[in-house]
Design an enzyme around this catalytic site. Sequence first.
Site, short mmCIF file in Angstrom:
data_model
loop_
_atom_site.label_atom_id
_atom_site.label_comp_id
_atom_site.label_asym_id
_atom_site.label_seq_id
_atom_site.Cartn_x
_atom_site.Cartn_y
_atom_site.Cartn_z
N CYS A 112 0.42 -1.34 -0.15
CA CYS A 112 0.26 -0.43 0.09
C CYS A 112 0.62 1.15 0.07
CB CYS A 112 -1.13 0.28 1.09
SG CYS A 112 -2.24 -1.26 1.54
N HIS A 249 -3.01 6.76 3.68
CA HIS A 249 -3.36 6.01 2.81
C HIS A 249 -4.83 5.78 3.66
CE1 HIS A 249 -3.68 1.71 1.39
NE2 HIS A 249 -3.40 0.82 2.48
N ASN A 279 -9.95 0.24 1.19
CA ASN A 279 -8.87 -0.16 0.85
C ASN A 279 -8.65 -0.16 -0.79
OD1 ASN A 279 -5.72 0.03 0.76
ND2 ASN A 279 -5.92 -1.20 3.01
#
Lengths: 322, 75
Positions: A112, A249, A279
């Site tokens: 990520c 993030h 996500n």
Amino acid sequence: MIHAEILGIGAYAPEAVMSNVDLEKIVETSDEWIRSRTGIVNRHLSEGENTSDLGMKASLAALEDAGLEAEELDMILLATITPDHLSPSTAALVQKKIGAKHAVAMDVSAGCTGFIYLLDLARNLIASGSYEKILVIGAEVLSKHLDWTDRNTCILFGDGAGAAIIAKSERNGICDTKIYTDGDMNDLIVIPTRSVKNPFGEREAEYNALVMKGQDVFKFATKVVTKSLKEMMKAHDLTNEDIRWIVPHQANKRIIDFAASKLKMDPEKFYMNLHEYGNTSAASIPLALSEMKQKGLLAKGDKILLVGFGAGLTWGTALIQW
Amino acid sequence: MLEKLKEILVEELDVEMEAVTLEANFKEDLEADSLDMMQLVMEIEEEFEIEVETEELALILTVGDLVAYIEKKQA
């Protein structure tokens, strides 16, 4: 010193939306449970498009925003943990799809944190004088690597892509980047692939979906977000007041809220759109930045901190002057 | 140690001081979910200079369990 700046930004998410209520029909969970523990309400899922398709659409939007033609690009860097194939690279597929025939293309795997890794690479490659116009893309179709019977993971992720054009500039737009890796904790988030099996031997381990140790990830994430943001601000003599936005993030609202309280920073400065997308791994930061630009939230001169964390473990921050 | 711990629990779990008894169950009585527990762990690690293993956390059900755990770790 040659500087770099973000010349254009774009994003794309598939149209199909799966809400928490939709998920209640698939796994034993509830809208309330997902909202209170993650902040997520919807996620967009591919109906067949692969990572390079999402990457292409985000890239075309970024090119348009920058006012550039694809032929002008000299490099394409694509961060993903869900490539179309193990080989060739998804970046090569995007190169063809957008017609960037003069760009060398490659993938980067950094979980990520992928987009922050690309910003660091692009900034330094431009500073080296070897490249001038780099397309950086975070693109993921995480839905293809999820166990849709595992309520602990399938509720968390979505599909999407974001892209930016990083170009040589007189202006120090990407002021600084710092990226980190800690392989000791490589088992916290894993997407396995095929196991070893040949005429000489076989090693157990069937292909499996994404696995994650959520509590440990929460602990790691809140620690590194807090620490790396503090370090970046300290290195540039910046206080909380100097920062207009923090774009983290988009993994979990609880991580972001906890980090904001630890930093004693106004939570309103932390931009969040994870309620809509879940996500999206390497895509989440450019997806958020692009949305902010579209909403007119970014003003010239704004100091913005980006912060990513993910599988590897990896983490990193970038200081941007818009 | 108990007083300091209680302060942390009140702060992190957003509960009344009276609710924090040794018998109080984190999940049932203090309504702490798994991420609340991790926040708590991080505060405790910092305050008492110990390391809490996530695997062991599953065995800590009540405030009393946590007190015993910290005492053992500090010994």
